[in-house]
Design a protein around this motif. Structure first.
Motif, PDB file in Angstrom:
ATOM      1  N   THR A  51      -2.386  12.278  23.006  1.00  0.00           N
ATOM      2  CA  THR A  51      -3.584  12.661  23.876  1.00  0.00           C
ATOM      3  C   THR A  51      -4.174  14.192  24.316  1.00  0.00           C
ATOM      4  OG1 THR A  51      -1.774  13.026  26.064  1.00  0.00           O
ATOM      5  CG2 THR A  51      -4.421  11.051  25.696  1.00  0.00           C
ATOM      6  N   TRP A  52      -2.657  14.915  23.750  1.00  0.00           N
ATOM      7  CA  TRP A  52      -2.516  16.497  23.307  1.00  0.00           C
ATOM      8  C   TRP A  52      -2.169  16.430  21.284  1.00  0.00           C
ATOM      9  CZ3 TRP A  52      -1.781  20.723  26.800  1.00  0.00           C
ATOM     10  CH2 TRP A  52      -1.867  21.833  25.603  1.00  0.00           C
ATOM     11  N   THR A  53      -4.147  16.954  20.932  1.00  0.00           N
ATOM     12  CA  THR A  53      -3.795  16.433  19.924  1.00  0.00           C
ATOM     13  C   THR A  53      -4.566  17.658  19.167  1.00  0.00           C
ATOM     14  OG1 THR A  53      -6.704  15.981  20.542  1.00  0.00           O
ATOM     15  CG2 THR A  53      -5.454  14.224  19.825  1.00  0.00           C
ATOM     16  N   VAL A  54      -4.600  19.485  19.674  1.00  0.00           N
ATOM     17  CA  VAL A  54      -4.778  20.224  19.457  1.00  0.00           C
ATOM     18  C   VAL A  54      -3.346  21.119  18.491  1.00  0.00           C
ATOM     19  CG1 VAL A  54      -3.930  21.671  21.495  1.00  0.00           C
ATOM     20  CG2 VAL A  54      -5.382  22.309  19.873  1.00  0.00           C
ATOM     21  N   LYS A  55      -3.784  20.864  17.362  1.00  0.00           N
ATOM     22  CA  LYS A  55      -2.422  21.528  16.833  1.00  0.00           C
ATOM     23  C   LYS A  55      -2.363  22.626  16.076  1.00  0.00           C
ATOM     24  CE  LYS A  55      -0.816  17.062  16.635  1.00  0.00           C
ATOM     25  NZ  LYS A  55       0.283  16.801  16.862  1.00  0.00           N
ATOM     26  N   ASP A  56      -1.151  23.635  16.294  1.00  0.00           N
ATOM     27  CA  ASP A  56      -0.476  24.592  15.253  1.00  0.00           C
ATOM     28  C   ASP A  56      -0.121  24.648  13.816  1.00  0.00           C
ATOM     29  OD1 ASP A  56      -0.485  27.633  14.345  1.00  0.00           O
ATOM     30  OD2 ASP A  56       0.778  28.024  16.471  1.00  0.00           O
ATOM     31  N   GLU A  57      -0.776  24.628  12.728  1.00  0.00           N
ATOM     32  CA  GLU A  57      -0.231  24.455  11.693  1.00  0.00           C
ATOM     33  C   GLU A  57       0.663  25.020  11.370  1.00  0.00           C
ATOM     34  OE1 GLU A  57      -3.577  27.372  10.685  1.00  0.00           O
ATOM     35  OE2 GLU A  57      -3.457  25.580  12.078  1.00  0.00           O
ATOM     36  N   ASP A  58       0.758  26.453  12.200  1.00  0.00           N
ATOM     37  CA  ASP A  58       1.598  27.617  11.584  1.00  0.00           C
ATOM     38  C   ASP A  58       2.801  27.476  12.412  1.00  0.00           C
ATOM     39  OD1 ASP A  58       0.861  28.140   9.339  1.00  0.00           O
ATOM     40  OD2 ASP A  58      -1.149  29.430  10.594  1.00  0.00           O
ATOM     41  N   ALA A  59       3.110  26.615  13.553  1.00  0.00           N
ATOM     42  CA  ALA A  59       4.212  26.151  14.332  1.00  0.00           C
ATOM     43  C   ALA A  59       5.659  26.641  13.751  1.00  0.00           C
ATOM     44  CB  ALA A  59       3.641  25.374  15.061  1.00  0.00           C
ATOM     45  N   TYR A  60       6.674  26.571  14.036  1.00  0.00           N
ATOM     46  CA  TYR A  60       7.723  26.832  13.613  1.00  0.00           C
ATOM     47  C   TYR A  60       8.660  26.018  14.676  1.00  0.00           C
ATOM     48  CZ  TYR A  60      11.747  29.030  11.038  1.00  0.00           C
ATOM     49  OH  TYR A  60      13.253  28.961  10.285  1.00  0.00           O
ATOM     50  N   ARG A  61       9.167  24.994  13.263  1.00  0.00           N
ATOM     51  CA  ARG A  61      10.376  23.934  13.560  1.00  0.00           C
ATOM     52  C   ARG A  61      11.591  23.762  12.915  1.00  0.00           C
ATOM     53  NH1 ARG A  61       5.180  21.221  14.492  1.00  0.00           N
ATOM     54  NH2 ARG A  61       4.970  21.212  16.674  1.00  0.00           N
ATOM     55  N   GLY A  62      12.197  25.015  12.396  1.00  0.00           N
ATOM     56  CA  GLY A  62      13.857  25.230  11.423  1.00  0.00           C
ATOM     57  C   GLY A  62      12.981  25.729  10.161  1.00  0.00           C
ATOM     58  N   PRO A  63      14.240  25.333   9.719  1.00  0.00           N
ATOM     59  CA  PRO A  63      16.103  25.162  10.134  1.00  0.00           C
ATOM     60  C   PRO A  63      15.975  27.118  10.613  1.00  0.00           C
ATOM     61  CG  PRO A  63      15.712  26.795   7.667  1.00  0.00           C
ATOM     62  CD  PRO A  63      14.102  25.895   7.844  1.00  0.00           C
ATOM     63  N   PHE A  64      16.787  26.907  11.614  1.00  0.00           N
ATOM     64  CA  PHE A  64      16.771  27.945  12.181  1.00  0.00           C
ATOM     65  C   PHE A  64      17.925  28.390  12.037  1.00  0.00           C
ATOM     66  CE2 PHE A  64      14.163  25.994  15.055  1.00  0.00           C
ATOM     67  CZ  PHE A  64      13.623  26.551  15.454  1.00  0.00           C
ATOM     68  N   SER A  65      18.845  28.299  10.418  1.00  0.00           N
ATOM     69  CA  SER A  65      20.483  28.780  10.555  1.00  0.00           C
ATOM     70  C   SER A  65      20.253  30.105   9.320  1.00  0.00           C
ATOM     71  CB  SER A  65      20.640  27.084   9.184  1.00  0.00           C
ATOM     72  OG  SER A  65      19.825  26.929   9.014  1.00  0.00           O
ATOM     73  N   ARG A  66      19.094  30.907   8.923  1.00  0.00           N
ATOM     74  CA  ARG A  66      18.534  31.185   8.719  1.00  0.00           C
ATOM     75  C   ARG A  66      19.786  33.327   8.782  1.00  0.00           C
ATOM     76  NH1 ARG A  66      12.638  30.484   8.022  1.00  0.00           N
ATOM     77  NH2 ARG A  66      12.521  29.270   5.464  1.00  0.00           N
ATOM     78  N   ASN A 103      21.068  24.801  30.091  1.00  0.00           N
ATOM     79  CA  ASN A 103      22.436  24.434  29.652  1.00  0.00           C
ATOM     80  C   ASN A 103      23.042  25.631  29.401  1.00  0.00           C
ATOM     81  OD1 ASN A 103      24.723  22.288  29.929  1.00  0.00           O
ATOM     82  ND2 ASN A 103      23.533  20.478  30.176  1.00  0.00           N
ATOM     83  N   TYR A 104      24.710  25.916  29.592  1.00  0.00           N
ATOM     84  CA  TYR A 104      25.465  25.954  28.843  1.00  0.00           C
ATOM     85  C   TYR A 104      25.619  25.496  27.803  1.00  0.00           C
ATOM     86  CZ  TYR A 104      29.961  27.440  27.257  1.00  0.00           C
ATOM     87  OH  TYR A 104      30.706  28.854  26.454  1.00  0.00           O
ATOM     88  N   ASP A 105      25.621  24.112  27.200  1.00  0.00           N
ATOM     89  CA  ASP A 105      26.111  23.438  26.011  1.00  0.00           C
ATOM     90  C   ASP A 105      24.369  24.152  24.835  1.00  0.00           C
ATOM     91  OD1 ASP A 105      27.763  21.889  26.513  1.00  0.00           O
ATOM     92  OD2 ASP A 105      26.346  19.893  27.209  1.00  0.00           O
ATOM     93  N   GLY A 106      23.356  24.241  26.201  1.00  0.00           N
ATOM     94  CA  GLY A 106      21.812  25.328  24.540  1.00  0.00           C
ATOM     95  C   GLY A 106      22.848  26.599  24.135  1.00  0.00           C
ATOM     96  N   ALA A 107      23.236  26.977  24.889  1.00  0.00           N
ATOM     97  CA  ALA A 107      23.741  28.611  23.872  1.00  0.00           C
ATOM     98  C   ALA A 107      24.663  27.739  22.928  1.00  0.00           C
ATOM     99  CB  ALA A 107      24.580  29.316  24.940  1.00  0.00           C
ATOM    100  N   VAL A 108      26.056  26.915  23.199  1.00  0.00           N
ATOM    101  CA  VAL A 108      26.990  27.064  21.983  1.00  0.00           C
ATOM    102  C   VAL A 108      25.971  25.966  20.826  1.00  0.00           C
ATOM    103  CG1 VAL A 108      28.155  24.588  21.566  1.00  0.00           C
ATOM    104  CG2 VAL A 108      29.279  25.955  24.098  1.00  0.00           C
ATOM    105  N   GLY A 109      25.195  25.393  21.092  1.00  0.00           N
ATOM    106  CA  GLY A 109      24.245  24.907  20.201  1.00  0.00           C
ATOM    107  C   GLY A 109      23.774  25.397  19.436  1.00  0.00           C
ATOM    108  N   ALA A 110      22.412  26.897  19.835  1.00  0.00           N
ATOM    109  CA  ALA A 110      22.597  27.936  19.752  1.00  0.00           C
ATOM    110  C   ALA A 110      23.056  28.895  18.526  1.00  0.00           C
ATOM    111  CB  ALA A 110      21.849  28.718  20.195  1.00  0.00           C
ATOM    112  N   ASP A 111      24.843  29.118  19.114  1.00  0.00           N
ATOM    113  CA  ASP A 111      25.012  29.328  18.144  1.00  0.00           C
ATOM    114  C   ASP A 111      26.074  28.542  17.132  1.00  0.00           C
ATOM    115  OD1 ASP A 111      27.785  31.540  17.811  1.00  0.00           O
ATOM    116  OD2 ASP A 111      28.945  30.565  18.404  1.00  0.00           O
ATOM    117  N   ALA A 112      25.780  27.120  17.487  1.00  0.00           N
ATOM    118  CA  ALA A 112      26.250  26.479  16.239  1.00  0.00           C
ATOM    119  C   ALA A 112      25.515  26.818  14.663  1.00  0.00           C
ATOM    120  CB  ALA A 112      27.005  25.034  17.096  1.00  0.00           C
TER     121      ALA A 112
END
Length: 597
Positions: A475-490, A508-517
């Motif tokens: 039902t949410w069919t509109v798209k942004d073809e230039d959205a960014y979904r990774g990688p996040f490791s640059r 969640n603190y786990d989000g900070a740990v995950g981002a740092d990783a």
């Protein structure tokens, strides 16, 4: 053509309100020559943003509306960066000039969260929460992300009446509990998705975080900064992570506080069947914080009201079981009229709201003990009557604040010559969330997901999970073809400072740990503190963030700060870190959420 709703009208009207419009020359555009190591911006991404002409913001004095030394402007930026000379959308910008321009370092960009929080308003509030040295040495800039607030507004429905009717299944309850509520929530989610995919276009399909990051990079160049200096809270942490990966060589100092795991927000093919707002594990963070408060309450029975009623975890379980069986009417003590009915879902949302503040444990204790007292004897006992009166007073205070805010908004709209109000906070939240992340295909899959989330984080899990139900891809069919979904490791030219709070109920603190990783270049700063985000909760965190923004000095590896306010520690309960300053007005990642007061 240009997509416009409020920004250009706001410019004209505010300019008329000022005694003398202060036109400030636009800074000479600087090149984005990298310093430091790290990866380089891709040729494709560089071509997208660098060929966009530096916009003329038309600066004017907007201090009559925003106070301090605020200057406002509007940038017409590409709706689609693949077509830089095509349609544009207006992006509102507010600047607080550096108070010591002779020692100016550059521009500090702020984002308060959301998605949909106002960068304009957090920048206007900067003198209340930022250190004087930051205010002296940086122009403080806030951008209202495209589609939101003072920028051109996304609008998924013809008018507020259609919007209210369509989304009532999502807004009438904190989260659905029974069959009828669940059916209504699924139906509203489907209507919401279809509306934003039709009436909301084209802006709804051009609001991904990647587009906001591109806007920010063009504005960085507009202000003459070779690299970006940025402080982002809550959802603003995802914006920071995306910027650091799209433009890694253009990072001077980037701080993210209250961190969303970027991989969880964007999703992967392997996790696409899990709702976006369940992947973030915000419910587990809130549940963990609540359980810790109940543990500490048990150890501080002399100062915890709930402990006087019994073992705190048992009291909580009894209150929840009771509300599931029978909601509690809160009545006017003078007339006996029902002021509001407290349901299980509403009580969970109250507790979550309590947990946003560094001293929220006090409200958790009060709310829990009040409801327990009411359930025990109604208003027929002195304890129950006192609890009822306290809840009525709190409800009416909140209602009065909401009424005052609505009246102020109406007065501002009238003064600015704007038309009928259309609250687009819900539309804006979903337009960013749903274009950013992968999600299940049907809204009817959310009830099962919410049930699974409830097993891991009772109450809080479903509350967070349902927030992404309009994103169902059928039902949410509109798209942004230039959205960014990774990688996040640059690897960025300079490290990202990642600030994580152990007891954050929204990120969640786990989000900070995950981002740092996952981030290619980062440093994790942990904080044993309370509430949503950590800046301002201790001198340890606040000074570390300020030092990095000012001089690029990172805290030592493994640093753990301790928040000034700790549950049931008496009498030293107050924040000691710059108590003369407020906390930043952070917006948690829930639809329609207001900034923390």
């Amino acid at each position: 053509m240009q997509l416009r709703r409020s920004a250009r009208t706001l410019v004209a009207a505010l300019a008329a309100l000022t005694v003398a419009a202060a036109v400030v020359p636009t800074a000479t555009a600087a090149s984005a020559a990298p310093t430091g190591g790290g990866d380089r911006t891709s040729r494709t991404e560089a071509a997208r943003v660098d060929r966009v002409k530096v916009p003329d913001l038309g600066w004017f004095d907007c201090s009559p509306l925003f106070g301090s030394t605020a200057q406002c402007g509007v940038a017409a930026l590409p709706l689609d960066y693949d077509e830089p000379r095509g349609a544009t959308t207006d992006v509102a910008v507010l600047r607080i000039p550096a108070s010591d321009p002779a020692r100016k370092i550059g521009t500090l960009f702020l984002n308060p969260g959301g998605p949909g929080g106002s960068g304009v308003e957090i920048a206007a509030a900067a003198p209340q929460f930022l250190a004087p040295e930051l205010l002296a040495r940086f122009d403080i800039v806030g951008i209202d992300p495209r589609g939101t607030n003072y920028s051109s507004n996304v609008q998924c429905f013809k008018d507020v009446g259609q919007q209210a009717a369509a989304v009532s299944g999502l807004t009438d309850v904190a989260f659905p509990v029974d069959y009828a509520e669940t059916k209504a929530a699924v139906a509203s989610s489907e209507k919401f998705g279809r509306a934003c995919s039709t009436t909301g276009k084209p802006l709804s399909g051009s609001m991904s975080t990647a587009e906001v990051a591109r806007d920010m990079d063009v504005l960085r160049r507009t202000f003459g900064d070779a690299q970006l200096t940025y402080l982002g809270f809550s959802y603003g942490t995802y914006l920071g992570s995306v910027y650091a990966n799209l433009f890694p060589d253009r990072v001077r100092a980037l701080v993210i506080d209250g961190v969303l795991d970027p991989t969880a927000w964007a999703g992967t093919p392997a996790t696409a069947s899990v709702p976006q707002t369940q992947r973030l594990r915000s419910g587990e963070g809130a549940w963990k914080a609540l359980q810790e408060i109940l543990d500490r309450c048990a150890d501080a029975a002399d100062v915890c009201q709930t402990a006087a009623l019994g073992e705190p975890h048992a009291v909580y379980d009894e209150v929840i079981d009771g509300l599931k069986q029978q909601p509690v009417d809160i009545v006017d003590p003078d007339t006996g009229e029902v002021v509001f009915t407290l349901t299980y879902a509403t009580f969970v949302s109250f507790l979550l709201s309590d947990l946003y503040a560094p001293d929220g444990w006090q409200w958790v204790d009060s709310d829990l003990s009040f409801v327990a007292s009411l359930q025990a004897g109604g208003t027929g006992t002195p304890e129950g009557a006192q609890a009822n009166a306290a809840l009525v007073e709190r409800f009416r205070t909140l209602q009065a604040e909401q009424d005052a805010a609505a009246a102020q908004e109406a007065a501002q709209r009238a003064a600015l010559g704007l038309g009928f109000p259309y609250p687009n906070g819900l539309d804006a939240f979903q337009s960013v969330l749903c274009t950013d992340g992968l999600n299940p295909s049907k809204a009817s899959q959310w009830p099962a997901a919410a049930k699974r989330a409830d097993a891991d984080a009772p109450g809080f899990g479903p509350l967070w999970t349902w927030a992404s139900a309009p994103c169902a891809t059928s039902t949410w069919t509109v798209k942004d073809e230039d959205a960014y979904r990774g990688p996040f490791s640059r690897s960025s030219a300079h490290p990202v400072l990642v600030v994580g709070n152990y007891w954050d109920p929204a990120t969640n603190y786990d989000g900070a740990v995950g981002a740092d990783a996952v981030l290619g270049s980062s440093r994790l700063l942990s904080s044993d503190s309370w509430g949503h985000t950590a800046y301002g909760t201790s001198a340890c965190v606040t000074d570390a963030v300020d030092s990095y923004l000012l001089a690029g000095t990172l805290p030592a590896e493994g640093t753990v700060c301790v928040g000034d306010a700790q549950p049931f520690v008496v009498p030293d309960q107050a924040r000691k870190a710059a108590p003369q300053r407020t906390l930043p007005p952070v917006v948690p990642p829930l639809p329609g959420a207001a900034p923390r007061g």
